[in-house]
Design a protein around this motif. Structure first.
Motif: not given
Lengths: 330, 265
Positions: A302, B4-6, B8, A293, A311
């Motif tokens: 990740k 963290e992806l959420d 984002l 990220i 999503r």
């Protein structure tokens, strides 16, 4: 809200009319004499729907699935992300057939069917990992992140840099590995690399950072191929998200010819359109392993799954908000 | 636990939309589009970088009122042919930028809500390049109307003294407040005979809001009835160009001054 005007000879008469007609919850909005001055005019209002009822209606609205079909909703999202028409059609068709309740789950099912996901683990490595890719994709940062993650799991690490041609290439990786207490080995020639790999077979993790390659330059690709063969490493393509999808389609096929089977998408935090990731997974049948990220080494890589990718593509689908609320409540 | 992806996936929006103003009325035909154009023009005249966005998806007509023939509009953005910033038209006559809708295009009203939210988010990103963004929303209180304005920090509710306009404006305020309690609501009364009558109309909606919703949206301004408005609309020319000194023009300029104070605050 209901609003009504009452005219009576006196104030009290008018208020009596309001109470009879609108009930005790009515409020007087304005009062005064009529234009001729002979009567009293009162404007009163009553709100028949309570605020809590409105809140329930709004909740129900959020729960409703959009009037549009799942196929169309998915298609519109993919178009926004710059996914080429053929892949958009393929994914939206597959999503429509998934029988899922909402577009995000349907798209996740389509990803599951059409793409391959293979999470890169930092504790079990069968062969050395070699990070390859075009300039600026973030190979060195990914290498450092892998080293950091392995270090946290107490693995023995060997970090090698072949990035000797670019000014500061080795120094960049070295600054990061020094920080982690790892001794960086440099290997400018193919034979050097081979000897370093063979030296210590007990090392749990061997990470090789390479010089950026121009996939259209045959000489550079041959050089890279020699290094992959000499080290017997698994080449992992590092690709920046937000690149042009058509360009990505071309270059991933070229890396595929070198034996690349998996890729890591980087710079996800600064890309709003993720079409290139889908194209990489599609055009060269590469498996998506992890995503990066930010450029902060401690943030690590990740894992990504069909559902998290879906999503990412459809962040605002109706049920996401609801799911998010549910998750937070839980 | 949120990864963290959420995060984002649903990025924090912090200050985004601070300078975005949604203009709504509940009832149609109270002069929303005219008001949006004239307010944008008034703010641009005092040196502000302005963007006017036609958010009336079903019956967009901002370009018609200005007599424009836009080559690009919101429908190109929805279909993925253009990014939102490529759909911006420089309306040099008024000194402000416009994103036009497509008049009479039912297709624009038929957008997936996820897509609509993305357009709203894109607009919030674009707002960083402007001093203020005005969004002319469609009539009604449907979710599409509210969703497009989800990043706006302020909603200007326009109403006239007609009872239907009052009740529809009240319904809009009620639903906006229930949906997003943090949104600032400001009231403008339009087509009134005098300042006093405008104030009286405002008092009516204020009493209803205070009595039933326990909120007191402030009055942003009063626009007096002015025959020049109709003339300017018929001539497809902004009021401030054609009749810069008429009563309605003065009223809008006053509102622009008041509004600008709220941008700074």
């Amino acid at each position: 809200m209901r609003i009504k005007t009452y005219i009576a000879t006196t104030n009290s008469e008018a208020i009596k009319l309001v109470c009879e007609d609108l009930g005790d919850n009515a409020i007087i909005i304005s009062s005064g004499n009529t234009d001729d001055g002979n009567s009293v005019r009162i404007v009163a209002a009553v709100d028949l729907t309570s605020t809590s009822e409105i809140e329930i209606t709004l909740e129900e609205e959020y729960e409703q699935v959009s009037n549009l079909s799942i196929e169309e909703t998915v298609k519109q999202a993919l178009v926004f992300h710059g996914v080429p028409p053929r892949l958009t059609k393929q994914l939206s068709n597959s999503a429509a057939k998934a029988g899922a309740q909402n577009p995000t789950l349907a798209l996740a099912a389509a990803f599951e069917t059409l793409f391959e996901f293979s999470i890169l683990r930092t504790d079990i490595f069968k062969s050395p990992l070699m990070l390859v890719g075009p300039p600026g994709s973030g190979k060195t940062i990914v290498a450092a992140k892998l080293c950091n993650q392995a270090k946290l799991k107490n693995c023995t690490i060997k970090a090698i840099s072949c990035d000797t041609q670019r000014v500061g290439g080795v120094e960049h990786f070295k600054a990061l590995t020094n920080h982690l207490g790892i001794n960086l080995i440099t290997a400018s020639k193919v034979d050097d690399l081979k000897s370093h790999i063979n030296l210590n077979v007990t090392t749990q993790m061997q990470i090789i950072d390479t010089t950026a390659t121009n996939p259209y330059n045959e000489f550079e690709m041959i050089n890279l191929h020699q290094r992959i063969k000499a080290s017997e490493a698994e080449p992992i393509l590092v690709l920046a998200a937000g690149s042009d999808p058509m360009e990505v389609a071309d270059i991933t096929r070229l890396y595929r010819e070198l034996g690349v089977k998996r890729f890591i998408a980087t710079q996800m935090g600064m890309a709003r359109r993720a079409g290139s990731i889908l194209v990489a997974a599609d055009s060269a049948s590469l498996a998506l392993c992890n995503v990066s990220i930010s450029a902060k080494v401690t943030d690590g890589l990740k894992p990504i799954s069909p559902i998290s990718l879906a999503r990412l593509i459809m962040p605002h689908t109706d049920n996401n908000k609801l799911n998010q609320q549910n998750t937070e409540a839980a | 636990m949120k990864t963290e992806l959420d995060q984002l996936v649903s990025p924090p929006i912090h200050n985004r939309g601070r300078n975005m103003f949604a203009i709504a009325s509940g009832k149609g035909g109270v002069g929303k589009t005219w008001f949006s154009i004239t307010l944008a023009h008034a703010l641009a005249k005092t040196g502000n970088r302005m963007l006017l966005f036609d958010g009336d998806l079903g019956l967009a007509n901002l370009d018609i009122q200005l007599g424009l023939m836009p080559k690009q509009d919101l429908s190109n953005v929805i279909s993925g042919r253009l990014t939102l910033n490529q759909a911006i038209i420089d309306y040099s006559e008024g000194g402000f930028d416009i994103i036009a809708g497509r008049s009479g295009s039912g297709g624009l009203a038929n957008i997936a809500s996820s897509r609509l939210q993305m357009v709203g988010d894109d607009l919030a990103l674009l707002s960083a390049n402007y001093d203020a963004v005005l969004m002319d929303l469609g009539a009604g209180i449907e979710r599409t109307v509210r969703q497009l304005a989800h990043n706006a920090k302020t909603c200007i509710v326009l109403l006239t003294d007609e009872p239907t306009s009052l009740t529809d404006a009240y319904a809009l305020i009620k639903i906006m407040h229930a949906d997003r309690p943090e949104i600032k609501i400001k009231v403008v009364t339009n087509i009134v005979n005098s300042n006093r009558e405008g104030q009286r109309t405002y008092n009516t909606i204020l009493k209803a809001c205070e009595g039933f919703l326990k909120i007191s949206p402030p009055l942003l301004g009063v626009i007096r009835r002015d025959t020049r408005v109709r003339e300017a609309i018929r001539a497809q020319t902004p009021l401030l160009t054609r009749f810069p000194n008429c009563e309605a023009a003065q009223d809008i300029e006053k509102i622009a001054t008041n509004l600008f104070n709220t941008i700074d605050s």
